[in-house]
Write a protein that holds these residues in place. Structure first.
Motif, PDB file in Angstrom:
ATOM      1  N   GLN A  69       0.829  -1.201   0.000  1.00 55.65           N
ATOM      2  CA  GLN A  69       0.000   0.000   0.000  1.00 55.65           C
ATOM      3  C   GLN A  69       0.865   1.253   0.000  1.00 55.65           C
ATOM      4  OE1 GLN A  69      -2.172  -0.906   3.504  1.00 55.65           O
ATOM      5  NE2 GLN A  69      -0.739   0.122   4.870  1.00 55.65           N
ATOM      6  N   ASP A  70       2.026   1.206   0.652  1.00 62.50           N
ATOM      7  CA  ASP A  70       2.914   2.368   0.697  1.00 62.50           C
ATOM      8  C   ASP A  70       3.493   2.688  -0.676  1.00 62.50           C
ATOM      9  OD1 ASP A  70       2.525   2.627   3.449  1.00 62.50           O
ATOM     10  OD2 ASP A  70       4.194   1.276   3.900  1.00 62.50           O
ATOM     11  N   ALA A  71       3.599   1.685  -1.522  1.00 58.22           N
ATOM     12  CA  ALA A  71       4.175   1.880  -2.848  1.00 58.22           C
ATOM     13  C   ALA A  71       3.154   2.421  -3.850  1.00 58.22           C
ATOM     14  CB  ALA A  71       4.738   0.560  -3.361  1.00 58.22           C
ATOM     15  N   LEU A  72       1.890   2.454  -3.492  1.00 59.48           N
ATOM     16  CA  LEU A  72       0.844   2.816  -4.448  1.00 59.48           C
ATOM     17  C   LEU A  72       1.027   4.205  -5.066  1.00 59.48           C
ATOM     18  CD1 LEU A  72      -1.686   1.859  -5.905  1.00 59.48           C
ATOM     19  CD2 LEU A  72      -3.030   2.698  -3.971  1.00 59.48           C
ATOM     20  N   PRO A  73       1.237   5.269  -4.284  1.00 60.36           N
ATOM     21  CA  PRO A  73       1.390   6.588  -4.925  1.00 60.36           C
ATOM     22  C   PRO A  73       2.559   6.632  -5.915  1.00 60.36           C
ATOM     23  CG  PRO A  73       1.028   6.841  -2.570  1.00 60.36           C
ATOM     24  CD  PRO A  73       1.236   5.380  -2.822  1.00 60.36           C
ATOM     25  N   ALA A  74       3.703   6.107  -5.518  1.00 65.39           N
ATOM     26  CA  ALA A  74       4.866   6.097  -6.406  1.00 65.39           C
ATOM     27  C   ALA A  74       4.613   5.214  -7.623  1.00 65.39           C
ATOM     28  CB  ALA A  74       6.099   5.620  -5.656  1.00 65.39           C
ATOM     29  N   PHE A  75       3.914   4.102  -7.428  1.00 69.79           N
ATOM     30  CA  PHE A  75       3.585   3.211  -8.538  1.00 69.79           C
ATOM     31  C   PHE A  75       2.718   3.935  -9.566  1.00 69.79           C
ATOM     32  CE2 PHE A  75       0.699   0.109 -10.505  1.00 69.79           C
ATOM     33  CZ  PHE A  75       1.622  -0.715 -11.139  1.00 69.79           C
ATOM     34  N   ILE A  76       1.703   4.643  -9.098  1.00 69.68           N
ATOM     35  CA  ILE A  76       0.798   5.358 -10.008  1.00 69.68           C
ATOM     36  C   ILE A  76       1.572   6.394 -10.814  1.00 69.68           C
ATOM     37  CG2 ILE A  76      -1.152   6.975 -10.113  1.00 69.68           C
ATOM     38  CD1 ILE A  76      -2.308   5.453  -7.656  1.00 69.68           C
ATOM     39  N   LEU A  77       2.424   7.178 -10.160  1.00 73.34           N
ATOM     40  CA  LEU A  77       3.194   8.198 -10.879  1.00 73.34           C
ATOM     41  C   LEU A  77       4.218   7.562 -11.810  1.00 73.34           C
ATOM     42  CD1 LEU A  77       3.593  10.852  -8.058  1.00 73.34           C
ATOM     43  CD2 LEU A  77       2.059  10.921 -10.037  1.00 73.34           C
TER      44      LEU A  77
END
Length: 187
Positions: A69-77
């Protein structure tokens, strides 16, 4: 609303909850659009990049390819940046690499430039009134697009404190911006 946290987004989307998909889009679509618009200088391209990004992100989440879940913002960008690279590569292959400045559809009107400039000035004035730590945290999170953990290391705070500083900074930003713009409207 189900699925409003990153872990809720992941679980909800994997379980087929449309509300979780909508909440994910609501939370991150503006950031993806801004990134795409900043890079492409074309509203149409930015819309296309945003749509393709969320299509790929949803597919990856459904296939459980997002690590945490912590990787989600960076993954989206990261997905958005990949979509942009593919767009540029496709255009180079087709010989359709017209610079954004020369494309008629992407050149904003003078009125649009004025409004954008007014908004930029208002945002700058608002940010200048924030505390230095709030300014730095917001810059790293929204302009530099760093993860909370990276910001925490840079400012020597626990990640929970970074989230608290962010929350308070955004609240102060809204209050200051409201006072600044309410004063202009009264004139």
């Amino acid at each position: 609303m189900p699925g409003t946290t990153e872990s809720g987004f992941l679980t909800g989307i994997q379980q087929g909850e449309a509300e979780s998909e909508a909440a994910l889009y609501e939370k991150y679509s503006a950031r993806v659009y801004y990134l795409a618009l900043r890079e492409s200088k074309s509203r149409q391209d930015a819309e296309d990049v945003r749509a393709e990004t969320f299509l790929r992100v949803l597919q990856a989440i459904r296939k459980q390819q997002v690590r945490s879940q912590d990787a989600l913002p960076a993954f989206i960008l990261g997905v958005a940046r990949n979509v942009l690279r593919e767009l540029y590569a496709r255009r180079r292959q087709m010989g359709d690499a017209v610079p954004a400045e020369e494309a008629e559809l992407t050149t904003p009107s003078h009125e649009h430039n004025f409004i954008d400039n007014e908004v930029r000035i208002a945002i700058r004035r608002t940010i200048e009134r924030l505390k230095p730590r709030e300014q730095r945290v917001l810059q790293m999170l929204f302009y530099d697009e760093l993860a909370t953990e990276q910001v925490a290391r840079a400012v020597d705070l626990a990640p929970e404190r970074v989230r608290l500083v962010k929350s308070r900074a955004l609240k102060h930003f809204r209050e200051i911006h409201y006072r600044l713009t309410a004063g202009k409207k009264g004139n």
